[in-house]
Write a protein that holds these residues in place. Sequence first.
Motif, short mmCIF file in Angstrom:
data_model
loop_
_atom_site.label_atom_id
_atom_site.label_comp_id
_atom_site.label_asym_id
_atom_site.label_seq_id
_atom_site.Cartn_x
_atom_site.Cartn_y
_atom_site.Cartn_z
N GLN A 123 0.84 -1.20 0.00
CA GLN A 123 0.00 0.00 0.00
C GLN A 123 0.88 1.25 0.00
O GLN A 123 2.02 1.22 0.46
N PRO A 124 0.35 2.36 -0.52
CA PRO A 124 1.16 3.58 -0.60
C PRO A 124 1.48 4.16 0.77
O PRO A 124 0.72 3.99 1.72
N ILE A 125 2.60 4.85 0.83
CA ILE A 125 2.99 5.54 2.05
C ILE A 125 2.19 6.83 2.13
O ILE A 125 2.00 7.53 1.14
N LYS A 126 1.68 7.13 3.33
CA LYS A 126 0.86 8.32 3.55
C LYS A 126 1.69 9.44 4.17
O LYS A 126 2.40 9.21 5.15
N GLN A 127 1.57 10.61 3.58
CA GLN A 127 2.24 11.78 4.15
C GLN A 127 1.42 12.30 5.31
O GLN A 127 0.21 12.48 5.18
N ILE A 128 2.07 12.54 6.45
CA ILE A 128 1.39 13.18 7.57
C ILE A 128 2.14 14.47 7.88
O ILE A 128 2.87 14.97 7.04
N GLY A 129 1.97 15.03 9.04
CA GLY A 129 2.53 16.34 9.35
C GLY A 129 4.05 16.41 9.34
O GLY A 129 4.74 15.43 9.65
N ALA A 130 4.55 17.60 9.00
CA ALA A 130 5.99 17.85 9.07
C ALA A 130 6.44 17.75 10.52
O ALA A 130 5.68 18.03 11.44
N GLU A 132 9.15 18.87 13.48
CA GLU A 132 10.17 19.81 13.93
C GLU A 132 10.46 19.51 15.39
O GLU A 132 9.53 19.36 16.19
N ILE A 133 11.75 19.42 15.71
CA ILE A 133 12.19 19.23 17.09
C ILE A 133 12.94 20.51 17.46
O ILE A 133 13.95 20.84 16.82
N GLY A 134 12.48 21.23 18.48
CA GLY A 134 13.04 22.53 18.83
C GLY A 134 14.43 22.44 19.43
O GLY A 134 14.86 21.40 19.94
N ASP A 135 15.12 23.58 19.41
CA ASP A 135 16.47 23.69 19.97
C ASP A 135 16.50 23.19 21.41
O ASP A 135 15.60 23.51 22.20
N GLY A 136 17.55 22.45 21.75
CA GLY A 136 17.79 22.06 23.13
C GLY A 136 16.88 20.97 23.68
O GLY A 136 16.92 20.69 24.87
N THR A 137 16.10 20.34 22.85
CA THR A 137 15.17 19.30 23.32
C THR A 137 15.89 17.97 23.45
O THR A 137 16.82 17.66 22.73
N TRP A 138 15.41 17.17 24.40
CA TRP A 138 15.97 15.84 24.66
C TRP A 138 14.88 14.80 24.47
O TRP A 138 13.81 14.88 25.06
N LEU A 139 15.17 13.80 23.61
CA LEU A 139 14.27 12.66 23.39
C LEU A 139 14.88 11.44 24.06
O LEU A 139 15.98 11.02 23.72
N GLY A 140 14.16 10.85 25.02
CA GLY A 140 14.65 9.68 25.74
C GLY A 140 14.65 8.42 24.89
O GLY A 140 14.20 8.40 23.74
N GLU A 141 15.15 7.36 25.48
CA GLU A 141 15.30 6.09 24.77
C GLU A 141 13.96 5.55 24.28
O GLU A 141 12.95 5.62 24.96
N ASN A 142 13.97 5.02 23.06
CA ASN A 142 12.80 4.39 22.41
C ASN A 142 11.65 5.35 22.12
O ASN A 142 10.53 4.93 21.89
N VAL A 143 11.91 6.64 22.10
CA VAL A 143 10.85 7.61 21.78
C VAL A 143 10.51 7.51 20.30
O VAL A 143 11.39 7.33 19.45
N CYS A 144 9.22 7.63 19.97
CA CYS A 144 8.74 7.72 18.59
C CYS A 144 8.08 9.09 18.40
O CYS A 144 7.23 9.47 19.21
N VAL A 145 8.49 9.79 17.36
CA VAL A 145 7.86 11.06 17.00
C VAL A 145 7.32 10.86 15.59
O VAL A 145 8.09 10.63 14.64
N ILE A 146 5.99 10.94 15.45
CA ILE A 146 5.36 10.64 14.17
C ILE A 146 4.46 11.80 13.77
O ILE A 146 3.39 11.99 14.34
N GLY A 147 4.94 12.62 12.82
CA GLY A 147 4.14 13.71 12.28
C GLY A 147 3.75 14.78 13.28
O GLY A 147 2.66 15.31 13.21
#
Length: 194
Positions: A123-130, A132-147
């Motif tokens: 099936q086709p890939i669907k485009q979702i939201g752009a 952006e991760i802001g300056d100085g941000t920390w993403l912990g282990e196993n984090v998922c950011v989707i759209g």
Amino acid sequence: MIFYLRVKNSLFIRFFRFFYKTKFKKFGVNSSILFPLNINGLKNISIGNSVCIDNKVWLAAVAHTGSEQCELIIGDGTCIGNFNHIYATRSIILGRNVLTADKVYISDNLHGYEDITMPILKQPIKQIGAVEIGDGTWLGENVCVIGAKIGKNCVIGANSVVTKDIPDYCVAVGAPAKIIKEYCFDRKEWIKKN
């Protein structure tokens, strides 16, 4: 043994920088990618200065959804942990001095699954939201950011799934991620959210 590994890693970084630097849209000074797993769409990837990208990272900026513009931008001073998977089909922008732990997934697209008569793989890939991760941000282990967009100086707790925007100066945890603290400039402290 440690000296040997440092020399080996240093030689690999120099080789990688020499061989691939001109293939990226931009590859800043003092930046390094250590033993990548995969890199797709190099001409659409911009890496700022003093960026550190650790082992087995998959970077991609490929317009699978037919977007005219496709970009993956990693800002100055950002550190990407081991085994991260960052896949842009339109736009993913990581600001300056972003820190990701190991095994973080960031994507601006999803696999389509609407047609139950067809395997998801076909099936086709669907485009979702752009993204952006802001300056100085920390993403912990196993984090998922989707759209979704995450503001500056945020903390996203381990194993969180971010599918909705998070404003500046917030701590968010969970799946889906919810804000549990935000910084109060009047009181100059982090305040718990109900």
